[in-house]
Design an enzyme around this catalytic site. Sequence first.
Site, PDB file in Angstrom:
ATOM      1  N   LYS A   1     -19.777   4.459 -49.996  1.00 60.64           N
ATOM      2  CA  LYS A   1     -18.783   4.075 -51.019  1.00 60.64           C
ATOM      3  C   LYS A   1     -19.475   3.254 -52.102  1.00 60.64           C
ATOM      4  O   LYS A   1     -20.173   2.277 -51.802  1.00 60.64           O
ATOM      5  CB  LYS A   1     -17.682   3.210 -50.388  1.00 60.64           C
ATOM      6  CG  LYS A   1     -16.742   3.979 -49.494  1.00 60.64           C
ATOM      7  CD  LYS A   1     -15.776   3.058 -48.779  1.00 60.64           C
ATOM      8  CE  LYS A   1     -14.638   2.609 -49.666  1.00 60.64           C
ATOM      9  NZ  LYS A   1     -13.660   1.792 -48.886  1.00 60.64           N
TER      10      LYS A   1
HETATM   11  C1  E4P Z   1     -10.332   1.940 -49.071  1.00 58.68           C
HETATM   12  O1  E4P Z   1     -11.249   2.652 -49.217  1.00 58.68           O
HETATM   13  C2  E4P Z   1     -10.079   0.689 -49.802  1.00 58.68           C
HETATM   14  O2  E4P Z   1     -11.167  -0.145 -49.668  1.00 58.68           O
HETATM   15  C3  E4P Z   1      -8.846   0.048 -49.295  1.00 58.68           C
HETATM   16  O3  E4P Z   1      -7.862   1.017 -49.053  1.00 58.68           O
HETATM   17  C4  E4P Z   1      -8.315  -1.075 -50.150  1.00 58.68           C
HETATM   18  O4  E4P Z   1      -7.096  -1.464 -49.593  1.00 58.68           O
HETATM   19  P1  E4P Z   1      -6.376  -2.841 -49.928  1.00 58.68           P
HETATM   20  O5  E4P Z   1      -5.746  -2.710 -51.270  1.00 58.68           O
HETATM   21  O6  E4P Z   1      -5.354  -3.006 -48.838  1.00 58.68           O
HETATM   22  O7  E4P Z   1      -7.427  -3.899 -49.888  1.00 58.68           O
END
Ligand code: E4P
Length: 221
Positions: A87
């Site tokens: 990522k």
């Molecule tokens: C996923 O890849 C993201 O990092 C995650 O869904 C972010 O979620 P949040 O808004 O609950 O932190």
Amino acid sequence: MEFFIDSADIEAIRELCSFLPIDGVTTNPTIITKSGKEPEQVFAELCEALTEDQKIIAQVVATDYEGILAEADKIASIRGGKNIVVKIPVTREGLRAIPVVKAKGISVLATGIYSPDQAFWAAKAGADYLAPYVNRMCNYGDGVGQVIELVQTLAQYGMEAKVCAASFKNVDQVHQLLAAGVPSITVNPDTIRDMVGHPGTAIAVDEFTANWEKAYGRTTL
Ligand code: E4P
């Protein structure tokens, strides 16, 4: 379509994988810190809890171009690189790094996406997945609608990048994205449990058992 668990909670991951066909796990730096464990331990436990067919999607922490490239290599070496996705946030440095990481044969998920336009550029840069933060986008407007529009935009241009809808706070947000045909999605364990469990189902099953027992004096066929 692919359905991922957005968590580094190994117990929750094991629990959900024991009865649902889960395609893998996504983490981010915050999710890993919440585990209270060292990142190396989290990755080792994920490798143990998941099969090699289930993806592990982990995020770089460095924010500079060289650092992102170095950490992408490090993440890509987990489990010998089998079904590992790196990522990378859609900052300027991240967008610059994405094609370089891709050129090494490493799968990339562009993350931290708050607008369809950021997603568009990440797709142009060659990202395999695009993670719009649906719930966070809802703070600024129609997050769900914008992500549905993004899926359509990508299809219109024949772009290969897949939306991996992320950041959910309730089942309805997930439901709307699934109904719109989102190709992949990552959801936290509590919301997945809420998707599956419904009090009506438990009541129906109790009623079947009670009626059967009353009629036949046993609770099996
Ligand atoms: C996923 O890849 C993201 O990092 C995650 O869904 C972010 O979620 P949040 O808004 O609950 O932190």
